[in-house]
Design a protein around this motif. Sequence first.
Motif, PDB file in Angstrom:
ATOM      1  N   ASP A   1       1.004  -1.155   0.049  1.00  0.00           N
ATOM      2  CA  ASP A   1       0.046  -0.105   0.040  1.00  0.00           C
ATOM      3  C   ASP A   1       0.985   1.179  -0.119  1.00  0.00           C
ATOM      4  O   ASP A   1       0.337   2.396  -0.555  1.00  0.00           O
ATOM      5  CB  ASP A   1      -0.798  -0.160   1.163  1.00  0.00           C
ATOM      6  CG  ASP A   1      -2.057  -1.089   0.997  1.00  0.00           C
ATOM      7  OD1 ASP A   1      -3.037  -0.927   0.117  1.00  0.00           O
ATOM      8  OD2 ASP A   1      -1.852  -2.218   1.750  1.00  0.00           O
ATOM      9  N   ALA A   2       1.921   1.071   0.708  1.00  0.00           N
ATOM     10  CA  ALA A   2       2.699   2.288   0.858  1.00  0.00           C
ATOM     11  C   ALA A   2       4.327   1.885   1.212  1.00  0.00           C
ATOM     12  O   ALA A   2       4.684   0.809   1.630  1.00  0.00           O
ATOM     13  CB  ALA A   2       2.204   3.401   1.689  1.00  0.00           C
TER      14      ALA A   2
ATOM     15  N   SER B   1      -0.544   5.824   1.319  1.00  0.00           N
ATOM     16  CA  SER B   1      -0.349   5.245   0.144  1.00  0.00           C
ATOM     17  C   SER B   1       1.022   5.971  -0.431  1.00  0.00           C
ATOM     18  O   SER B   1       1.320   7.140  -0.078  1.00  0.00           O
ATOM     19  CB  SER B   1      -1.574   5.534  -1.143  1.00  0.00           C
ATOM     20  OG  SER B   1      -1.806   7.120  -0.961  1.00  0.00           O
TER      21      SER B   1
END
Length: 340
Positions: A143-144, A308
Amino acid sequence: MSRNSRLPSSLLRVAACTGVAALVLTACGSGSESGTASSGSGSVKVGLITKTDTNPFFVKMKEGAEKAAKENGAQLSTAAGKFDGDNAGQVTAIENMVAAGVKGILITPSDSKAIVPAIEKARAKGVLVIALDTPTEPESAVDALFATDNVKAGELIGEYAKAVMKGKTAKIATLDLAPGVSVGVQRHSGFLKGFGIEEKDPSVVCSQDTGGDQAKGQTAMENCLQKEPDINVVYTINEPAALGAFTALKAKGREKDVLIVSVDGGCTGTQAVKDGKIAATSQQYPLKMASEGVKAVVTYAKDGKKASGYTDTGVTLISDKAQDGVTSKDTAYGLENCWG
């Protein structure tokens, strides 16, 4: 290999992890695994998986996660591979943490590509996954990413080395990590860019892999000196490799006339800069990576907002011999902000 790899089914593995006390997840999966918690069973569960639990960088990362978990009322579980590169151990740790109900996992991937399928399974079950320090391949598999800009870290020491050489003919040795490892590739490429040269430039007279290990760094430097005795600039993937190079150079009486630059900013490495063994290092901040990661998981648990993209956690050039045109801070600052 995983300590649980011989269990007859994944159900037994789930039972092994979820049957422990509510506040602690322990000994589930390969390598070293432990847990800490700051509040009761109703708190947000966060997992941290590092490459190893012995490297000072990851020790500091764990400290940052523990502090942030306590401050944010989260329950932290931690795991680590038996060695740097233990992908199987990290896969098992992900499976165990997902089974234990974590809301998010922070991971420093040992194998940026091989870990992706396990991460995808976790995300499919609603778990937020954030890479720390080392990006996955592809980076979008998580996601990040919270990490140092490793290209920038390399650039800074490349620019510094170029400024020190002031137009002198450079004979460069690069003491790298291992083929294909993203962190190593990025730092190496950044150094070349900062020095103003490209891959396979004739000024790079020797390149050796060290695995980031001090003993291997010494051997690599010895090999480079045999190949090209007049080396005058040494780039190293990290400070253990740099200290290995220094040992080899000192044995040849060359420690005062060869410029060594490195990356990491650990306390031992920063002290080596102060002592004149390393000319400069790019300092990164593992505690910040982990603490910001924990906060992101807590935010996700509370309001569903996912972190993100890439978050740069900063890098600072540390040297006591500042060069014109190159921004740096001295070792007093470095030792105040180092890790390990």
